[in-house]
Motif scaffolding. Structure first.
Motif, short mmCIF file in Angstrom:
data_model
loop_
_atom_site.label_atom_id
_atom_site.label_comp_id
_atom_site.label_asym_id
_atom_site.label_seq_id
_atom_site.Cartn_x
_atom_site.Cartn_y
_atom_site.Cartn_z
N UNK A 1 42.22 34.50 27.63
CA UNK A 1 42.20 34.47 29.09
C UNK A 1 41.14 33.54 29.62
N UNK A 2 41.07 33.48 30.93
CA UNK A 2 40.10 32.65 31.62
C UNK A 2 39.08 33.51 32.36
N UNK A 3 37.98 32.90 32.72
CA UNK A 3 36.98 33.59 33.53
C UNK A 3 37.63 34.13 34.80
N UNK A 4 37.40 35.39 35.10
CA UNK A 4 38.00 36.02 36.27
C UNK A 4 39.25 36.82 35.98
N UNK A 5 39.80 36.68 34.78
CA UNK A 5 40.95 37.50 34.39
C UNK A 5 40.48 38.94 34.13
N UNK A 6 41.37 39.88 34.41
CA UNK A 6 41.08 41.28 34.09
C UNK A 6 42.21 41.84 33.23
N UNK A 7 41.82 42.63 32.26
CA UNK A 7 42.78 43.40 31.47
C UNK A 7 42.62 44.86 31.83
N UNK A 8 43.71 45.47 32.26
CA UNK A 8 43.74 46.90 32.56
C UNK A 8 44.48 47.60 31.43
N UNK A 9 43.90 48.66 30.89
CA UNK A 9 44.49 49.33 29.74
C UNK A 9 44.36 50.84 29.88
N UNK A 10 45.39 51.54 29.46
CA UNK A 10 45.43 53.00 29.48
C UNK A 10 44.33 53.58 28.60
N UNK A 11 43.77 54.70 29.01
CA UNK A 11 42.65 55.29 28.26
C UNK A 11 43.02 55.64 26.83
N UNK A 12 44.31 55.83 26.54
CA UNK A 12 44.71 56.27 25.21
C UNK A 12 45.19 55.11 24.33
N UNK A 13 45.04 53.89 24.77
CA UNK A 13 45.48 52.78 23.93
C UNK A 13 44.48 52.54 22.80
N UNK A 14 45.01 52.27 21.61
CA UNK A 14 44.16 51.89 20.49
C UNK A 14 43.60 50.48 20.78
N UNK A 15 42.30 50.30 20.58
CA UNK A 15 41.69 49.03 20.99
C UNK A 15 40.43 48.79 20.18
N UNK A 16 39.91 47.59 20.28
CA UNK A 16 38.58 47.29 19.78
C UNK A 16 38.16 45.92 20.31
#
Length: 253
Positions: free
Chosen positions: A193-208
């Motif tokens: 992504x670029x500066x200023x992009x946002x990723x919104x993710x559900x609290x239960x998503x597997x992530x790191x």
């Protein structure tokens, strides 16, 4: 700001990327303060007796230039579009999360992922304790992340559905044993992504936070946004994962 198509993508995949949500000037101001802190203050905010968390920029986490990125931009409007109008609690503190490059000869670690709130004994929470304390991840890139393997916020698409079914089958109490390791149908996605992009993710998503093979520091602000009634579902949030999402109700119905 968010179309029904985007809402459906969030429902199906568990995350959504929105471009140029935070003005570049706000990103640059936050980034300047962060780089100054890394270079001149160091870990624990320069005051280890007051700040017990061993991380960079701890003294900046509640400053207006950081929290305004979530409270006074399209991030808030986007969160309300998902959770329901006026449902997002104001942000009081953020996580400043630089991810530094690995050494040139260092082998990258594997990707395993986790969900938040599970005690490990070395993360501020005792083993056997688990809690769900937020509704929605919001990750804002402060500088461009054009390639994978650059410290990207990394998610397993659809894992929120898979984990819900897993907890329905075995009970959420299994979390007292640590992070569950189950097979996910889809491969992890390292989000560019670029500066200023946002990723919104559900609290239960597997992530790191992914490993960083690039020559650059990955700079991002992370906030765990709360619905105003976030505490009401209790442990049911693991097995009924859409209770706090009135903005998605028509599509879910």
């Amino acid at each position: 700001m968010i179309s029904d198509t985007q809402k459906q993508e969030f429902i199906d995949r568990g995350f959504l990327q929105l471009t140029e949500v935070v003005p570049r000037g706000m990103c640059d101001a936050a980034l300047q303060a962060i780089n100054h802190s890394i270079g001149n203050v160091g870990k624990t905010g320069g005051d280890p007796e007051r700040f017990t968390v061993d991380q960079f920029c701890y003294e900046l986490a509640d400053q207006p230039m950081m929290i305004d990125v979530f409270n006074k931009t399209g991030v808030r409007q986007a969160a309300d579009a998902l959770m329901g109008e006026g449902c997002m609690l104001p942000v009081e503190r953020v996580q400043i999360a630089p991810r530094f490059p690995l050494a040139p000869d260092e082998e990258p670690p594997g990707l395993h992922g986790h969900i938040d709130g599970i005690g490990g004994g070395n993360n501020g929470t005792a083993k056997g304790i688990y809690t769900r304390s937020f509704t929605l991840f919001a990750v804002v890139y402060l500088a461009d992340v054009p390639e994978t393997e650059s410290g990207n916020f990394t998610v397993w698409p659809g894992s929120h559905w898979e984990l819900q079914e897993y907890f329905r089958d075995v009970g959420h109490e299994v979390l007292s044993q640590g992070v569950p390791h189950i097979h996910h149908a889809q491969e992890p996605v390292m989000i560019t992504g670029k500066a200023g992009d946002v990723v919104l993710a559900h609290h239960l998503i597997q992530h790191e936070g992914g490993y960083n093979l690039s020559p650059h520091v990955r700079h991002a602000l992370i906030c765990r946004l709360r619905h105003r009634d976030w505490a009401a579902p209790g442990y049911d949030a693991y097995t009924n994962i859409w209770d706090e999402w009135s903005g998605l109700k028509e599509l879910r119905d």
